[in-house]
Design a protein around this motif. Structure first.
Motif, PDB file in Angstrom:
ATOM      1  N   PHE A 208     -14.446   6.461   2.472  1.00 36.70           N
ATOM      2  CA  PHE A 208     -13.190   6.558   2.349  1.00 36.70           C
ATOM      3  C   PHE A 208     -12.669   6.725   3.875  1.00 36.70           C
ATOM      4  N   THR A 209     -11.271   6.149   3.870  1.00 35.12           N
ATOM      5  CA  THR A 209     -10.767   6.326   5.189  1.00 35.12           C
ATOM      6  C   THR A 209      -9.252   6.797   5.079  1.00 35.12           C
ATOM      7  N   GLY A 210      -8.574   7.388   6.043  1.00 37.41           N
ATOM      8  CA  GLY A 210      -7.297   7.622   5.950  1.00 37.41           C
ATOM      9  C   GLY A 210      -6.811   6.873   7.105  1.00 37.41           C
ATOM     10  N   LYS A 211      -5.885   5.837   7.091  1.00 37.83           N
ATOM     11  CA  LYS A 211      -5.623   4.798   8.222  1.00 37.83           C
ATOM     12  C   LYS A 211      -4.090   5.470   8.385  1.00 37.83           C
ATOM     13  N   VAL A 212      -4.013   5.958   9.774  1.00 40.04           N
ATOM     14  CA  VAL A 212      -2.715   6.579  10.137  1.00 40.04           C
ATOM     15  C   VAL A 212      -1.592   5.359  10.313  1.00 40.04           C
TER      16      VAL A 212
ATOM     17  N   PRO B 243       0.916  -1.329  -0.029  1.00 42.77           N
ATOM     18  CA  PRO B 243       0.183   0.001   0.106  1.00 42.77           C
ATOM     19  C   PRO B 243       0.933   1.174  -0.170  1.00 42.77           C
ATOM     20  N   VAL B 244       0.374   2.277  -0.723  1.00 42.55           N
ATOM     21  CA  VAL B 244       1.329   3.479  -0.472  1.00 42.55           C
ATOM     22  C   VAL B 244       1.300   4.264   0.794  1.00 42.55           C
ATOM     23  N   ASN B 245       2.289   4.391   1.457  1.00 45.24           N
ATOM     24  CA  ASN B 245       2.335   5.223   2.600  1.00 45.24           C
ATOM     25  C   ASN B 245       2.136   6.685   2.047  1.00 45.24           C
ATOM     26  N   CYS B 246       1.079   7.257   2.049  1.00 43.77           N
ATOM     27  CA  CYS B 246       0.951   8.701   1.707  1.00 43.77           C
ATOM     28  C   CYS B 246       1.233   9.405   2.735  1.00 43.77           C
ATOM     29  N   ILE B 247       2.115  10.631   2.352  1.00 44.20           N
ATOM     30  CA  ILE B 247       2.452  11.536   3.365  1.00 44.20           C
ATOM     31  C   ILE B 247       1.788  12.920   3.367  1.00 44.20           C
ATOM     32  N   ILE B 248       1.231  13.664   4.105  1.00 43.76           N
ATOM     33  CA  ILE B 248       0.729  15.180   4.002  1.00 43.76           C
ATOM     34  C   ILE B 248       1.142  15.785   5.166  1.00 43.76           C
TER      35      ILE B 248
ATOM     36  N   MET C 263      -4.864   5.056   2.176  1.00 46.18           N
ATOM     37  CA  MET C 263      -5.974   5.244   1.805  1.00 46.18           C
ATOM     38  C   MET C 263      -6.826   4.372   1.311  1.00 46.18           C
ATOM     39  N   CYS C 264      -8.178   4.201   1.898  1.00 47.97           N
ATOM     40  CA  CYS C 264      -9.017   2.888   1.541  1.00 47.97           C
ATOM     41  C   CYS C 264     -10.417   3.364   0.964  1.00 47.97           C
TER      42      CYS C 264
END
Length: 376
Positions: free
Chosen positions: A243-247, A56-61, A230-231
């Motif tokens: 949609f969820t942002g799983k920390v 899974p992409v470990n998105c950073i913001i 992101m799911c």
């Protein structure tokens, strides 16, 4: 990125580092990196070209943690007063919202937020089965203003035990996890088949994690770097997509010092004018205060007349002269001092006459003769 590493947090420096990472949502490479895996009807944003859901992409913001409905206690979103079912406690999570960074203090990250918001909106549209997208990218539209985006992040407290994740360290962390008494029975029951863990929150200068008891103080209002997965979910015939942002982790980049509310921040204003109207007794006491009580020189005795100028009966009352009586008993060595006292009292007599003149002018019968202290 040349030069020394700043000893204090620098937004431009940190941003330059993040822009080199393709998983930083605002980077130019992010959209080429990410793609949706739609196995089982639900979506997970994964690394393009990876096998299944292994990467899974470990998105950073980067954003600011707001005070909008945070759940930072160890029980997370679980509240038995609303729902005490096993499903409710198993679904407990830490939760918080991040919004656009301050444009005045961190303009670089504010610009990146706008870019990242548009990319996430585009990714949701790619995978969604409906036109309504809920719970992750939140939009607030104000009249005559562009839409304002915020993002709702969550970290699940529970994870089912498996042969792979049941390490000694995980078991120890689960047993050490404590909640308030009102939640303890349900939590202890779930520990038999699940691991529980604290949301990983760090500060750059330390590898030691911040504990939940400090989350509210350390996170709300802070500029944070959030790594998340992101799911997407669509349940049955629902008219919306979830949609969820799983920390995965949270790093506190900085927290602005609140404005000083102490004495240095008090606005000093000129006080309103209050007329000073000392009474006759106050005049006498002031005169006494300036007469020293020297040895063998007695303190002069002042004969005080009526100080009540408010009663009608006293407004025409004669007042005895005290210029001779006040200095009786003084030795010849105090003659110079006596002259000074006489001058003070002479000024008081003149002030007294002006006050009586003013009061008599306000009487209904001005023909009544006024007596002064000199007439006595």
């Amino acid at each position: 990125m040349s030069g020394e590493i700043p000893k204090v947090f620098s937004s431009p420096f940190r941003r330059a580092q993040l822009l080199l990472l393709p998983q930083y949502v605002a980077s130019a490479e992010f959209m080429d990196l990410a793609t949706w895996d739609k196995a089982n009807g639900n979506g997970l944003l994964t690394v393009r070209g990876s096998t299944g859901r292994s990467q899974p992409v470990n998105c950073i913001i980067v954003g600011i943690v707001t005070s909008d409905r945070p759940h930072f206690a160890r029980n997370g979103t679980y509240n038995p007063r609303f729902d005490s079912s096993d499903k409710a406690v198993k679904g407990a999570k830490y939760q918080f919202t991040i919004s656009r960074p301050n444009e005045e203090t961190d303009p670089e990250f504010a610009e990146d937020w706008d870019i990242a918001s548009k990319k996430i909106k585009s990714l949701q549209t790619q995978v969604a089965k409906t036109n309504e997208h809920r719970y992750f990218l939140l939009v607030e539209t104000l009249k005559d203003n562009p839409p304002m985006y915020s993002m709702r992040m969550g970290y699940r407290i529970w994870e089912p035990k498996t042969a792979k994740n049941s390490t000694h360290e995980r078991n120890r962390m689960t047993q050490a996890y404590r909640v308030d008494t009102e939640y303890s029975d349900m939590f202890e029951k779930l520990k038999l088949s699940n691991h529980c863990s604290v949301m990983p929150v760090f500060v750059p200068e330390s590898d030691e994690a911040i504990q939940p008891e400090q989350f509210e103080d350390r996170l709300i209002g802070a500029l944070v770097e959030v790594t998340f997965n992101m799911c997407q979910f669509h349940y049955g015939n629902a008219e919306f997509d979830t949609f969820t942002g799983k920390v995965q982790s949270v790093v506190v980049l900085k927290k602005d010092i609140p404005e000083d509310t102490g004495f240095n921040n008090i606005v000093v204003r000129k006080p309103s004018h209050i007329p000073q109207t000392p009474t006759r007794g106050e005049h006498v006491n002031a005169a006494k205060a300036f007469v020293p009580s020297l040895q063998r020189i007695p303190q002069p005795i002042f004969v005080q007349g009526s100080s009540n100028m408010g009663h009608k009966a006293n407004k025409t009352e004669t007042r005895p002269s005290r210029s001779g009586e006040m200095m009786d008993g003084l030795s010849s060595s105090a003659s110079t001092m006596s002259s000074g006292i006489e001058n003070v009292l002479e000024g008081e007599d003149q002030e007294f006459e002006r006050e009586v003149d003013m009061d008599d002018s306000m009487q209904p019968s001005p023909s009544k003769k006024r007596k002064t202290r000199d007439d006595a």
